[in-house]
Motif scaffolding. Structure first.
Motif, PDB file in Angstrom:
ATOM      1  N   ALA A 164      -4.083   2.850   6.266  1.00 31.10           N
ATOM      2  CA  ALA A 164      -5.397   2.550   6.274  1.00 31.10           C
ATOM      3  C   ALA A 164      -5.888   3.144   7.737  1.00 31.10           C
ATOM      4  O   ALA A 164      -7.101   3.523   7.692  1.00 31.10           O
ATOM      5  N   ALA A 165      -4.938   3.162   8.692  1.00 31.51           N
ATOM      6  CA  ALA A 165      -5.499   3.550   9.817  1.00 31.51           C
ATOM      7  C   ALA A 165      -5.288   4.979  10.301  1.00 31.51           C
ATOM      8  O   ALA A 165      -5.162   5.396  11.647  1.00 31.51           O
ATOM      9  N   VAL A 166      -4.762   5.700   9.615  1.00 28.87           N
ATOM     10  CA  VAL A 166      -4.449   7.210   9.808  1.00 28.87           C
ATOM     11  C   VAL A 166      -5.264   8.175   9.337  1.00 28.87           C
ATOM     12  O   VAL A 166      -5.949   7.752   8.220  1.00 28.87           O
ATOM     13  N   ASP A 167      -5.383   9.335   9.828  1.00 30.74           N
ATOM     14  CA  ASP A 167      -6.485  10.328   9.439  1.00 30.74           C
ATOM     15  C   ASP A 167      -5.832  10.832   7.959  1.00 30.74           C
ATOM     16  O   ASP A 167      -4.868  10.677   7.568  1.00 30.74           O
ATOM     17  N   ALA A 168      -6.959  11.493   7.397  1.00 30.68           N
ATOM     18  CA  ALA A 168      -6.894  11.957   6.019  1.00 30.68           C
ATOM     19  C   ALA A 168      -5.560  12.793   5.626  1.00 30.68           C
ATOM     20  O   ALA A 168      -5.061  12.619   4.666  1.00 30.68           O
ATOM     21  N   GLN A 169      -5.374  13.614   6.399  1.00 27.40           N
ATOM     22  CA  GLN A 169      -4.366  14.576   6.272  1.00 27.40           C
ATOM     23  C   GLN A 169      -3.150  14.041   6.319  1.00 27.40           C
ATOM     24  O   GLN A 169      -2.305  14.360   5.346  1.00 27.40           O
ATOM     25  N   THR A 170      -2.841  13.113   7.381  1.00 30.61           N
ATOM     26  CA  THR A 170      -1.839  12.512   7.544  1.00 30.61           C
ATOM     27  C   THR A 170      -1.431  11.576   6.239  1.00 30.61           C
ATOM     28  O   THR A 170      -0.337  11.508   6.148  1.00 30.61           O
ATOM     29  N   ARG A 171      -2.389  11.000   6.076  1.00 30.02           N
ATOM     30  CA  ARG A 171      -2.429   9.960   4.891  1.00 30.02           C
ATOM     31  C   ARG A 171      -1.998  10.738   3.727  1.00 30.02           C
ATOM     32  O   ARG A 171      -1.026  10.204   2.865  1.00 30.02           O
ATOM     33  N   ALA A 172      -2.487  11.881   3.345  1.00 31.23           N
ATOM     34  CA  ALA A 172      -1.986  12.873   1.915  1.00 31.23           C
ATOM     35  C   ALA A 172      -0.502  12.958   2.312  1.00 31.23           C
ATOM     36  O   ALA A 172       0.304  12.705   1.366  1.00 31.23           O
ATOM     37  N   ASP A 173      -0.100  13.406   3.486  1.00 36.12           N
ATOM     38  CA  ASP A 173       1.298  13.626   3.680  1.00 36.12           C
ATOM     39  C   ASP A 173       2.292  12.416   3.485  1.00 36.12           C
ATOM     40  O   ASP A 173       3.453  12.375   2.715  1.00 36.12           O
ATOM     41  N   LEU A 174       1.727  11.176   4.093  1.00 34.57           N
ATOM     42  CA  LEU A 174       2.649  10.039   3.783  1.00 34.57           C
ATOM     43  C   LEU A 174       2.642   9.592   2.485  1.00 34.57           C
ATOM     44  O   LEU A 174       3.703   8.835   2.014  1.00 34.57           O
TER      45      LEU A 174
ATOM     46  N   ASP B 104      -8.263   5.782  -5.105  1.00 33.23           N
ATOM     47  CA  ASP B 104      -7.716   6.917  -5.165  1.00 33.23           C
ATOM     48  C   ASP B 104      -6.137   6.898  -4.868  1.00 33.23           C
ATOM     49  O   ASP B 104      -5.302   7.159  -5.672  1.00 33.23           O
ATOM     50  N   GLU B 105      -5.730   6.132  -3.667  1.00 35.28           N
ATOM     51  CA  GLU B 105      -4.629   6.112  -3.267  1.00 35.28           C
ATOM     52  C   GLU B 105      -3.546   5.345  -4.351  1.00 35.28           C
ATOM     53  O   GLU B 105      -2.539   5.472  -4.813  1.00 35.28           O
ATOM     54  N   ALA B 106      -4.353   4.212  -4.926  1.00 38.79           N
ATOM     55  CA  ALA B 106      -3.694   3.379  -5.816  1.00 38.79           C
ATOM     56  C   ALA B 106      -3.261   4.004  -6.949  1.00 38.79           C
ATOM     57  O   ALA B 106      -2.104   4.090  -7.563  1.00 38.79           O
ATOM     58  N   VAL B 107      -4.367   4.966  -7.607  1.00 42.08           N
ATOM     59  CA  VAL B 107      -3.964   5.800  -8.801  1.00 42.08           C
ATOM     60  C   VAL B 107      -3.212   6.955  -8.718  1.00 42.08           C
ATOM     61  O   VAL B 107      -2.107   7.069  -9.235  1.00 42.08           O
ATOM     62  N   TYR B 108      -3.144   7.720  -7.293  1.00 39.76           N
ATOM     63  CA  TYR B 108      -2.242   8.627  -6.985  1.00 39.76           C
ATOM     64  C   TYR B 108      -0.842   8.023  -7.021  1.00 39.76           C
ATOM     65  O   TYR B 108       0.064   8.714  -7.355  1.00 39.76           O
ATOM     66  N   LEU B 109      -0.628   7.023  -6.316  1.00 35.86           N
ATOM     67  CA  LEU B 109       0.667   6.519  -5.869  1.00 35.86           C
ATOM     68  C   LEU B 109       1.415   5.886  -7.081  1.00 35.86           C
ATOM     69  O   LEU B 109       2.467   6.069  -7.528  1.00 35.86           O
ATOM     70  N   GLY B 110       0.606   5.062  -7.835  1.00 38.12           N
ATOM     71  CA  GLY B 110       1.417   3.827  -8.629  1.00 38.12           C
ATOM     72  C   GLY B 110       1.693   4.452 -10.068  1.00 38.12           C
ATOM     73  O   GLY B 110       1.162   5.213 -10.533  1.00 38.12           O
ATOM     74  N   GLU B 111       2.785   3.857 -10.510  1.00 35.53           N
ATOM     75  CA  GLU B 111       3.256   4.182 -12.053  1.00 35.53           C
ATOM     76  C   GLU B 111       2.260   2.981 -12.763  1.00 35.53           C
ATOM     77  O   GLU B 111       1.978   3.125 -13.805  1.00 35.53           O
ATOM     78  N   ARG B 112       1.961   2.021 -12.098  1.00 35.11           N
ATOM     79  CA  ARG B 112       1.165   1.075 -12.575  1.00 35.11           C
ATOM     80  C   ARG B 112       0.135   0.620 -11.585  1.00 35.11           C
ATOM     81  O   ARG B 112       0.575   0.428 -10.498  1.00 35.11           O
TER      82      ARG B 112
END
Ligand SMILES: Nc1ncnc2c1ncn2[C@@H]1O[C@H](COP(=O)(O)OP(=O)(O)O)[C@@H](O)[C@H]1O
Ligand SMILES: [Mg+2]
Lengths: 259, 259
Positions: free
Chosen positions: B163-173, B196-204
Motif C-alpha cells: 500500500a505504501a510503495v510507488d506504482a512501479q515497485t508495487r507491480a514488481d512486488l 486491481d491488485e486483488a484480481v491480478y494476484l488472486g486465484e480467488r
C-alpha cells in the motif's frame, strides 16, 4: 584530511582560549586564593606523582566504577520490569517520583548510618544517586517499544529472553544511554562529596586536605585533575555509545534526509 | 486447510465499542492464493490478526488444519503493512531474516542457507550487510517478505504489504509474490483495498462488505496461471472481473450507508 584538521581546530580553539585568558588574568595575581595558573601548573607534577595517582585517584575511580556499574545493572533490570508491566508501574510510579526528588547528596549522612564510612558507604551513595536516571529512562524506553515490532516478534514466536535481548533492550537502548550519561555526571559529583564527608584517601579527600592545609595551588591542581577525569570519562562514554548506538545515529540521519 | 467460522471481533475499551468484524466465514485450501478485498476500515487487518493468532476473536473461531488457533501458530508468517516498523533497525538485513529462525531448532549452517536462499528469492542477496534504514521502502518490504520466506511457513498472511510503495515497485512486488507462490507452493492470504491488485494476484477473491463486516461475495479468478502486468491487465476477462468486484464494493458501501 583538511576537514579533520579543521575539526581539530574547532575542538581545541575554545579550551585554548579559556586557558590563555586564565593564564593572562591570573599572571600578576598576589591573592592567596587565586594563584597564577603558572604556579598551579608548576605544582602539578610535584603533587600528582605516580604514588598519589595510585593512592588517591585509583580508589576514587574504583568506587565510581563500582557504584556506577551497580546502578546501571539495577536501574536497567528494575526499569525493564516496571516498564513491561502496567500494574507494577501503577504501584511504583508515585514512590519513584518521590525518591527521585530527593537530592542525592543528602543521602550521604543517612547511608553513613547504615553502611559506615568505608568504601561500602561510598559505593552505595554513588549507586543510589546514579540509579534514578537509569531507571526512569529505562522505564520510558521499554514502554515505547513499537507495537508493530512487538507484534512482529510475537508472530515469529520470539518471546521471553530472546524478546528481551533482541527487541526490548535494543529498542530502549537510546533512552538507556541517555540515562547512563546523566548518571555519569551525578556519579562523579557523588564520588567527590562522599569522599569529603569521611575518607582517608581519594580525590575529594585530597582536595579538602589541601584546602584545610592552605596549600591553595595544590588544591587547584586537584580541581584540574577532577576536570580531566570527567572529560576522559565522557570521551570513553561517547566512544562506547557510538559503537552500541551506531544504528540509531544512522537511522536518525536517514530520517532527516527523507522525512 | 484454513477455516474461518463465524468470526466476530468487537474492540472494547474506554467506553467505546467498535464492532470491527461481524460474522465472517470462509475457507482457504492448501496451496491457494486468496485475496481479501474490502474498503478501508472494514476490518481487514483485524481479520488477518485473528487468523494469525495475534488477536483473540470475540466470537467464532479460526482453524488451521482442524486445530483451533489460539496464539501465533508456528507454521504461519505475517507480513505487515508498516514495513518500516516491522524490521528491527538495530539489526542488519541478514540478522533480521535470521532472527525468527533462531527460535527453531536449526543448525547454524542451515540457518545461513535459508537466509541466503530467501534473500536471493527476493533479489536482495547483496543487501545482507545493510541496515534496513539504508534501503528504499520497496526493498524493506522485500526484506520483510524474505524474513517470512526463510521461516518456511505453510501459510503466509500479508496485510496490504504494497500500500505504501510507488506504482512501479508495487507491480514488481506483485509479480514477486505470484512467482514465489508458484515456486514454493505456500498458501497465501493476501489482504488489499486495491481491486486491481486483488484480481491480478488472486486465484480467488473474497469481497468484504463495509463495517460491520461480512463476506459479500467470493469469486474465482479464471485468468490463466501465467500472468504478467502487461497482458493480464488488458485482458477483457480481467476488466470484467474488476468491474464486477468494483460494483460489489460500491453496493457494499451504499448498503452500509442506507442501513
Ligand atoms: N485496537 C483497536 N481498538 C479499537 N478500535 C480499533 C482497533 N483497531 C482497529 N479498530 C477499529 O476497527 C475497525 C477496523 O479496523 P482495521 O481492521 O484496521 O480495518 P482495515 O485494515 O480494513 O483498514 C476500524 O473502525 C478501526 O477504527
Ligand atoms: Mg489495515
Amino acid at each position: 584530511m583538511r576537514r579533520a584538521l579543521l575539526r581539530l581546530v574547532f575542538t581545541v580553539a575554545l579550551p585554548a582560549l579559556l586557558v590563555t585568558v586564565w593564564w593572562v588574568a591570573s599572571a600578576g595575581s598576589t591573592d592567596v586564593y587565586w594563584p597564577p595558573l603558572r604556579t598551579i601548573l608548576e605544582a602539578f607534577p610535584d603533587v600528582w606523582t605516580a604514588e598519589r595517582l595510585r593512592g588517591d585517584v585509583l580508589p576514587s575511580v574504583l568506587r565510581l566504577a563500582g557504584g556506577y556499574a551497580l546502578a546501571a545493572v539495577v536501574g536497567v533490570a528494575l526499569g525493564t520490569v516496571i516498564g513491561s508491566y502496567r500494574r507494577v508501574r501503577a504501584v511504583c510510579e508515585p514512590v519513584l517520583e518521590f525518591l527521585r526528588a530527593v537530592p542525592p547528596p543528602v543521602l550521604v549522612p543517612v547511608i553513613m548510618l547504615f553502611a559506615g564510612i568505608g568504601d561500602t558507604m561510598k559505593v552505595t551513595v554513588i549507586a543510589v544517586g546514579c540509579v534514578w536516571p537509569v531507571l526512569l529512562n529505562t522505564v520510558e524506553g521499554v514502554r515505547a517499544v513499537d507495537p508493530v515490532m512487538a507484534e512482529t516478534a510475537r508472530s515469529y514466536g520470539i518471546t521471553g529472553v530472546a524478546r528481551l535481548r533482541n527487541l526490548v533492550l535494543r529498542s530502549a537502548s537510546p533512552q538507556i544511554f541517555a540515562g547512563l550519561r546523566q548518571a555519569l555526571s551525578i556519579g562523579i559529583i557523588l564520588m567527590v562529596i562522599s569522599e569529603m564527608f569521611a575518607a582517608s584517601n581519594g580525590l575529594g579527600f585530597t582536595i579538602v586536605q589541601f584546602q584545610r592545609g592552605f596549600a591553595i595551588p595544590d588544591m587547584w591542581t586537584g580541581i584540574l585533575v577532577l576536570g580531566l577525569l570527567g572529560f576522559l570519562l565522557s570521551v570513553v562514554f561517547q566512544w562506547v555509545e557510538r559503537r552500541v548506538l551506531g544504528w540509531y545515529h544512522g537511522l536518525r540521519a536517514s530520517a532527516r534526509r527523507s522525512p | 486447510m484454513l477455516d474461518v467460522r463465524g468470526l466476530k471481533k468487537v474492540y472494547e475499551g474506554s467506553g467505546r465499542r467498535v464492532e470491527a468484524v461481524r460474522d465472517l466465514t470462509f475457507t482457504v485450501d492448501a496451496g491457494e492464493l486468496v485475496c481479501l478485498v474490502g474498503p478501508s476500515g472494514c476490518g481487514k487487518t483485524t481479520l488477518l490478526k485473528c487468523v494469525g493468532g495475534l488477536l483473540t476473536p470475540s466470537g467464532g473461531e479460526v482453524l488451521l488444519d482442524g486445530r483451533k488457533v489460539s496464539g501465533p501458530p508456528p507454521g504461519m508468517a505475517f507480513v505487515f503493512q508498516e514495513y518500516g516498523r516491522s524490521l528491527f533497525p538495530w539489526m542488519r538485513v541478514g540478522e533480521n531474516v535470521e532472527l525468527p529462525l533462531k527460535q527453531k531448532d536449526l543448525s547454524k549452517a542451515r540457518r545461513r542457507e535459508l537466509v541466503r536462499d530467501a534473500l536471493e528469492s527476493v533479489g536482495l542477496a547483496d543487501a545482507v550487510g545493510a541496515y534496513p534504514w539504508q534501503l528504499s521502502g520497496g526493498m524493506q518490504q522485500r526484506v520483510a517478505i524474505a524474513r517470512a520466506l526463510a521461516y518456511e511457513p505453510r501459510v503466509l498472511l500479508m496485510d496490504e504489504p504494497f500500500a505504501a510503495v510507488d506504482a512501479q515497485t508495487r507491480a514488481d512486488l506483485e509479480d514477486l509474490v505470484r512467482g514465489l507462490w508458484r515456486e514454493r507452493g505456500i498458501t497465501i492470504l493476501f489482504v488489499t483495498h486495491d481491486i486491481d491488485e486483488a484480481v491480478y494476484l488472486g486465484e480467488r477473491v473474497i469481497v468484504l462488505s463495509a463495517s460491520p463486516t461480512v463476506v459479500r461475495e467470493q469469486l474465482k479468478v479464471d485468468l490463466p496461471v501465467e500472468r504478467d502486468q502487461l497482458h493480464t491487465r488488458v485482458d477483457p476477462r480481467f476488466a470484467e472481473l474488476r468491474t464486477h468486484v468494483y460494483e460489489q464494493i460500491q453496493a457494499a458501501k451504499k448498503g452500509a450507508a442506507a442501513s
